[in-house]
Write a protein that holds these residues in place. Structure first.
Motif, mmCIF file in Angstrom:
data_model
loop_
_atom_site.group_PDB
_atom_site.id
_atom_site.type_symbol
_atom_site.label_atom_id
_atom_site.label_comp_id
_atom_site.label_asym_id
_atom_site.label_seq_id
_atom_site.Cartn_x
_atom_site.Cartn_y
_atom_site.Cartn_z
ATOM 1 N N ASP A 295 21.777 9.032 -23.234
ATOM 2 C CA ASP A 295 21.914 9.965 -22.124
ATOM 3 C C ASP A 295 20.703 9.769 -21.213
ATOM 4 O O ASP A 295 19.577 10.116 -21.588
ATOM 5 C CB ASP A 295 21.976 11.396 -22.682
ATOM 6 N N TYR B 95 18.953 18.342 -24.675
ATOM 7 C CA TYR B 95 19.869 19.049 -23.770
ATOM 8 C C TYR B 95 20.840 18.020 -23.205
ATOM 9 O O TYR B 95 20.425 16.990 -22.682
ATOM 10 C CB TYR B 95 19.117 19.759 -22.626
ATOM 11 N N HIS B 96 22.142 18.310 -23.320
ATOM 12 C CA HIS B 96 23.148 17.353 -22.834
ATOM 13 C C HIS B 96 24.118 17.958 -21.829
ATOM 14 O O HIS B 96 25.073 17.285 -21.430
ATOM 15 C CB HIS B 96 23.926 16.758 -24.013
ATOM 16 N N ALA C 241 26.905 16.763 -17.336
ATOM 17 C CA ALA C 241 27.680 17.281 -18.472
ATOM 18 C C ALA C 241 29.037 16.582 -18.559
ATOM 19 O O ALA C 241 29.479 16.208 -19.649
ATOM 20 C CB ALA C 241 27.869 18.783 -18.331
ATOM 21 N N GLY D 128 28.767 15.183 -12.375
ATOM 22 C CA GLY D 128 27.434 15.552 -12.845
ATOM 23 C C GLY D 128 27.220 15.073 -14.262
ATOM 24 O O GLY D 128 28.052 14.339 -14.828
ATOM 25 N N THR E 27 14.269 17.885 -21.010
ATOM 26 C CA THR E 27 14.001 19.321 -21.043
ATOM 27 C C THR E 27 13.376 19.735 -22.370
ATOM 28 O O THR E 27 12.567 20.655 -22.428
ATOM 29 C CB THR E 27 15.315 20.097 -20.804
ATOM 30 N N VAL F 99 28.633 13.214 -20.106
ATOM 31 C CA VAL F 99 28.512 13.296 -21.566
ATOM 32 C C VAL F 99 29.885 13.563 -22.179
ATOM 33 O O VAL F 99 30.283 12.936 -23.171
ATOM 34 C CB VAL F 99 27.497 14.409 -21.942
ATOM 35 N N MET G 36 18.562 12.585 -17.131
ATOM 36 C CA MET G 36 17.261 12.990 -16.578
ATOM 37 C C MET G 36 16.283 11.819 -16.490
ATOM 38 O O MET G 36 15.521 11.698 -15.535
ATOM 39 C CB MET G 36 16.653 14.119 -17.405
HETATM 40 C C1 LIG Z 1 19.653 14.655 -20.461
HETATM 41 C C2 LIG Z 1 20.630 15.527 -19.734
HETATM 42 N N1 LIG Z 1 21.955 15.366 -19.967
HETATM 43 C C3 LIG Z 1 22.881 16.103 -19.330
HETATM 44 C C4 LIG Z 1 22.516 17.078 -18.432
HETATM 45 C C5 LIG Z 1 23.561 17.882 -17.743
HETATM 46 O O1 LIG Z 1 23.657 17.529 -16.414
HETATM 47 P P1 LIG Z 1 24.383 18.488 -15.349
HETATM 48 O O2 LIG Z 1 23.533 19.710 -15.244
HETATM 49 O O3 LIG Z 1 24.421 17.648 -14.107
HETATM 50 O O4 LIG Z 1 25.726 18.777 -15.873
HETATM 51 C C6 LIG Z 1 21.153 17.284 -18.150
HETATM 52 C C7 LIG Z 1 20.716 18.318 -17.201
HETATM 53 O O5 LIG Z 1 19.574 18.713 -17.140
HETATM 54 C C8 LIG Z 1 20.197 16.500 -18.831
HETATM 55 O O6 LIG Z 1 18.875 16.649 -18.624
#
Ligand SMILES: Cc1ncc(COP(=O)(O)O)c(C=O)c1O
Length: 452
Positions: free
Chosen positions: A252, A146-147, A120, A118, A224, A123, A255
């Motif tokens: 990143d 948001y990361h 996170a 996923g 977000t 990142v 999204m």
């Molecule tokens: C820009 C961004 N990076 C990272 C994430 C984290 O992703 P995940 O929820 O799949 O870990 C999100 C989740 O909304 C996001 O919008």
């Protein structure tokens, strides 16, 4: 579309088991009331009571290809029949093909793909790569961001979800990105905002010590946090600053990537190539959990002879990769990215501008493709937000009333703080978009009632 027959008793049983045993994200467990969902297809989902919702949030902005795309479902079924799982150390056809299809689309020389489960984790690994590549420890990120929710990712995150996990010692320094409507730099136009934001970043770097900074991470278009499209020149300016100081530039695209902005990646709009790019969500619309990092040749070379000290049991999971291959191919065959661009330009953008003119609660409209935000305000002159930053309970009532008004009209909205985002699937049709925009138009009357 075949919605399932209403079955309130089944819905009640689903909810009872949920309340008994499921522990939900980001929530006070005793205060939530999750809606039981019976099924979903395309841009819609429906509950057990017979209510159908047009999903203007794409779940968590991830179902870019809509629900239950037949080609993706078939690919997962086929892969499940063939080979469900294989350790990351082996070479496997669908993983190789997913990596190839992604690398083919990522900008510049981002040609090596490290798969995660996923966003996170993507990142997390991008930051690890940057730190090892540079031998430095600090990472810079923006407040309006948001990361993700794992250790490094939540510390990089700017929004209040960070606070509970922030040890203030994670090697992260926050700075302000450009956002003209609420300019941290008192700028009056895009050019000023861009120049001042870049100067602020340079000052931050100077005072933190360039030699201690491993990476700058930015959402290409912060999602977000409010879908703030960066002013012309900003990302190119950050790229130049990173080059000057030997800092790794991470974009990143979790999204904003995979069609959401009307291009494969948001970076394509700005002609900028980062050193590392994170992705997840739209890569396979979340049909099976998948994310990853696209890596430049230079950073990949760091780990040519030296082992990369990171891994995941499910890195490049065959079911996830098969769904990514089918998703990317279907998006290309069915012109889904082009659809997102056209719907944004011809339908959503103009309709939101028109809505903004008629509703005093709409302070600003911004976005592109199927990635739009309405900034809701109490007062258009002062830009006072409809609800205070991080409001909850009674303070958040105006936004809660607006969201309820959407749902009463069969629209599932994305709501965050004083904003609603219009983020339907990239497959949304003109008719569906118009249906949702009409419901949104009506529901905004609930927000207008709180303007002064
Ligand atoms: C820009 C961004 N990076 C990272 C994430 C984290 O992703 P995940 O929820 O799949 O870990 C999100 C989740 O909304 C996001 O919008």
């Amino acid at each position: 579309m075949t919605t399932t027959q209403p079955d309130p008793a089944a819905g009640a049983a689903v909810k009872a088991a949920d309340r008994a045993h499921v522990f939900h994200s980001w929530s006070a467990q005793g205060l939530i009331d999750p809606l039981p969902i019976a099924g979903a297809e395309g841009s819609y989902m429906w509950d057990y009571e017979g209510n159908r919702y047009l999903d203007f949030s794409s779940q968590l902005v991830n179902t870019n290809i809509g629900h239950q795309h037949p080609k993706v479902v078939a690919a997962i079924q086929e892969q499940a029949g063939k080979l469900c799982t294989l350790a990351p150390g082996f070479a496997v056809d669908v993983r190789s093909e997913a990596a190839r299809l992604i690398a083919e689309r990522t900008p510049g020389d981002l040609d090596k793909i490290f798969f995660t489960n996923g966003g996170a984790e993507a990142v997390e690994n991008a930051v690890r790569m940057a730190r090892l590549h540079t031998g430095r420890s600090k990472v810079l990120s923006t407040y309006r961001s948001y990361h993700g929710a794992t250790a490094a990712a939540i510390n990089l995150t700017g929004d209040p979800r960070r606070w509970a996990s922030d040890t203030a010692s994670a090697g992260v320094v926050h700075f302000w990105g450009p956002f003209l409507y609420r300019s941290p730099f008192h700028a009056e136009n895009k050019q000023q905002e861009c120049e001042r934001a870049l100067r602020h970043l340079e000052d931050t770097i100077a005072f933190e010590g360039p030699q201690s900074i491993a990476a700058i991470i930015l959402e290409t278009i912060p999602g977000t946090a409010g879908i703030m499209v960066p002013p012309p020149g900003y990302l190119a300016g950050v790229r130049e600053i990173c080059d000057r100081y030997g800092i790794v530039f991470i974009l990143d695209e979790v999204m904003a990537g995979f069609g959401r902005t009307g291009r494969w990646f948001a970076a394509d709009h700005f002609d900028v190539t980062p050193d590392l790019m994170t992705f997840a969500k739209g890569v396979n619309s979340g049909y099976v959990p998948l994310g990853g990092v696209a890596i430049s040749a230079e950073i990949a070379a760091t780990f040519d002879k030296r082992p990369y000290p990171g891994g995941l049991t499910y890195s490049g999971h065959p079911l996830a990769c098969a769904s990514a291959v089918a998703t990317i191919n279907a998006m290309a065959e069915e012109r889904i990215v082009e659809n997102a661009a056209e719907i944004g330009e011809k339908i959503i953008g103009p309709a939101l501008q028109d809505i903004a003119e008629r509703h005093p609660s709409v302070g600003e409209v911004r976005g592109m493709g199927v990635f739009w935000a309405l900034e809701l305000v109490r007062n258009r002159e002062t830009h006072e937000p409809l609800v205070p930053y991080n409001a909850s309970g009674a303070d958040n009532a105006p936004m809660a009333e607006f969201a309820a008004a959407c749902k009463e009209r069969g629209l599932w909205p994305f709501v965050n703080m004083n904003r609603t985002h219009v983020v339907p699937p990239c497959t949304v049709t003109e008719t569906e978009a118009k249906e949702g925009l009409a419901a949104l138009d009506e529901a905004l009357t609930a927000a207008d009632a709180h303007t002064v």
